[in-house]
Design an enzyme around this catalytic site. Structure first.
Site, mmCIF file in Angstrom:
data_model
loop_
_atom_site.group_PDB
_atom_site.id
_atom_site.type_symbol
_atom_site.label_atom_id
_atom_site.label_comp_id
_atom_site.label_asym_id
_atom_site.label_seq_id
_atom_site.Cartn_x
_atom_site.Cartn_y
_atom_site.Cartn_z
ATOM 1 N N ASP A 15 51.627 64.267 -35.038
ATOM 2 C CA ASP A 15 51.549 62.838 -34.752
ATOM 3 C C ASP A 15 50.504 62.156 -35.624
ATOM 4 O O ASP A 15 49.307 62.361 -35.448
ATOM 5 C CB ASP A 15 51.203 62.645 -33.271
ATOM 6 C CG ASP A 15 51.166 61.187 -32.865
ATOM 7 O OD1 ASP A 15 51.800 60.359 -33.551
ATOM 8 O OD2 ASP A 15 50.511 60.864 -31.860
ATOM 9 N N ASP A 52 54.446 55.916 -38.686
ATOM 10 C CA ASP A 52 54.060 56.837 -37.617
ATOM 11 C C ASP A 52 55.085 57.943 -37.450
ATOM 12 O O ASP A 52 56.253 57.674 -37.183
ATOM 13 C CB ASP A 52 53.912 56.046 -36.309
ATOM 14 C CG ASP A 52 53.560 56.920 -35.124
ATOM 15 O OD1 ASP A 52 52.887 57.948 -35.335
ATOM 16 O OD2 ASP A 52 53.956 56.586 -34.000
#
Length: 489
Positions: free
Chosen positions: A100, A340
């Site tokens: 992440d 992201d």
């Protein structure tokens, strides 16, 4: 996936469910050796928004490039996201965690029996859970202390008291900064409402090189040992720009990293993995890529932001102009586009999102599959012909993103419309995998849009943190994986 405040109701529910386990402190995720590392990433599903980072770079100019071994891990594919295997402890325990770029904290589920994930039945039913870490089985495991910089970082939003005061240290040890008490337990929240609670822990992290004998050990790596979560069944490796992030702790925060996400058609294929490269190898010899500036958010400095200028649908001459807040921050620090890996699909603000839907509807003549739209939640699905229930006639219009610095990225085929199932009666249903930003009102807080991992498939993405820029180059990531030795025959 952004660390973010969750709703009051959700958070109070989680407090009630976990209060019997321990008292905790809420935190909002925030905001070097000279080697390179190549890790494998497996695919996994996640649909939330992100968090934040800093570190020093230690150069070792005496080493030749050939002596700086790329470090690699084998990968396992799971639908809709990317997992990294972490080798933690002495002896190492292999824990699969979610990669992440939208958060800093690396955490793993702790305790095979005691780990509790609330509202995770959907993940369990789909077998999207991984093994838990057992600190008691590691001879090098220890709790982080209250006076450490990592403890201060994860508790920085809790109160005006320092962490050793929160830990109940005596006045004498507070004055001398010698308190041996462990860091207080924490709570860490994510944008989609997920919460994890646990203790900061130190242990040895081992990463593998390009041969079984090539390994590197990182002693006293700091991570969250999590015993209870809300909607977070799998651990996370935070690749943000904060002190707690994995690149920061490994000494790469002033260098950078790159990845090449495999297409989701490789999900659950144990024989091929997506290459993730960390360090100099990720940045060197990348001048052939197009680079757009990495924007620094004044309120979320640990997130990776870029500026979107326009979007082109198909071969039309004029591009769709995007609102100014997708290119830059406003006076409050909100806006721009976050890139992201922890958000699956690209999110665009209204009315831009509806405008794109309108353009596509005008350009596509295939019949709509509105029943699939209702079931899937996607807004635009079509019945696309295919020959012999096998070969797609994929003439759906391409979508091109135009970023700052004259960078144009034509999304590879399959990165916008995706087959929702097997062909039937010489047709296959394909849906546009974009989503609208979920803003409850006009007061947008945080990014104006998000460039998700699905739209980054078969694109080499380079995060050059030294020059603060993000590079793009369409590429067959399966070929790239084979070149890194991540493709088993």
């Amino acid at each position: 996936m952004a660390a973010h405040l969750i709703t009051i109701a959700t958070f109070l529910l989680f407090i009630l469910l976990t209060a019997s386990m321990f008292n905790f402190n809420q935190t909002l995720a925030k905001e070097r050796n000279h080697n390179s590392m190549v890790l494998g990433m497996a695919q996994y599903s996640k649909n939330s928004l992100p968090p934040i980072p800093r570190a020093s770079r230690i150069r070792n100019s005496s080493k030749k490039p050939s002596e700086i071994l790329d470090m690699m891990e084998p990968l396992r594919e799971i639908t809709n996201g990317y997992l990294i295997p972490l080798n933690l402890g002495s002896p190492p325990q292999v824990i699969q965690v979610y990669m992440d770029t939208g958060s800093d904290l690396t955490w793993v589920p702790c305790g095979n029996v005691s780990f509790d994930c609330i509202e995770c039945d959907e993940y369990r039913n789909n077998k999207l859970t991984t093994a838990a870490f057992s600190p008691s089985f590691s001879s090098s495991s220890s709790r982080d202390l209250c006076g450490s910089s990592f403890c201060n970082d994860i508790h920085s939003s809790d109160s005006d008291y320092d962490t050793c005061t929160m830990a109940g240290c005596s006045l004498a040890t507070l004055v001398k900064s010698t308190c041996p008490r462990p860091c207080p337990l924490f709570a860490y929240t994510y944008g989609a409402g997920g919460v994890v609670t646990g203790a900061l822990t130190r242990d040895t992290l081992m990463v593998h090189g390009n041969s079984p004998s090539a390994t590197r050990e990182i002693p006293k790596f700091c991570f969250g040992c999590v015993g209870s979560t809300y909607r977070e069944p799998i651990g996370i490796a935070g690749f943000g720009r904060g002190t707690l992030s994995l690149p920061s702790q490994l000494g790469f925060l002033k260098i950078g990293f790159s990845y090449c996400f495999l297409s989701f058609k490789f999900a659950n294929n144990p024989n091929i993995s997506s290459p993730l490269v960390v360090g100099d190898v990720a940045i060197s010899s990348k001048d052939n890529l197009q680079f757009t500036p990495m924007l620094r958010s004044p309120i979320y400095p640990n997130l990776y932001y870029i500026g979107l200028e326009a979007i082109t649908i198909g071969n039309v001459v004029s591009a769709i102009k995007v609102p100014l807040n997708l290119r830059e921050f406003d006076s409050r620090g909100n806006g721009a586009m976050m890139i992201d890996s922890g958000t699956t699909y690209t999110h665009l603000p209204e009315p831009l999102y509806s405008q794109i839907l309108s353009f596509l509807q005008s350009a596509i003549t295939y019949p709509r599959a509105k029943d699939v739209e209702m079931r899937s939640g996607f807004d635009l699905c079509y019945k696309v012909p295919c020959k012999n229930n096998n070969t797609f006639i994929d003439d759906l219009p391409l979508i091109t993103f135009h970023f700052l610095n004259n960078v144009s990225l034509a999304l590879p085929q399959g990165n916008h419309f995706y087959a929702m199932g097997a062909p039937s009666e010489s047709t296959v249903v394909k849906c546009l995998l974009f989503q609208s930003m979920d803003n409850e009102d006009d007061n947008i807080y945080g990014p104006a849009g998000v460039f998700g991992s699905f739209q980054q498939q078969n694109v080499e993405v380079v995060y050059d943190l030294e020059q603060e820029r993000v590079g793009f180059q369409p590429r067959d990531c399966a070929v790239a994986a084979a070149a890194q030795g991540l493709h088993k025959m």
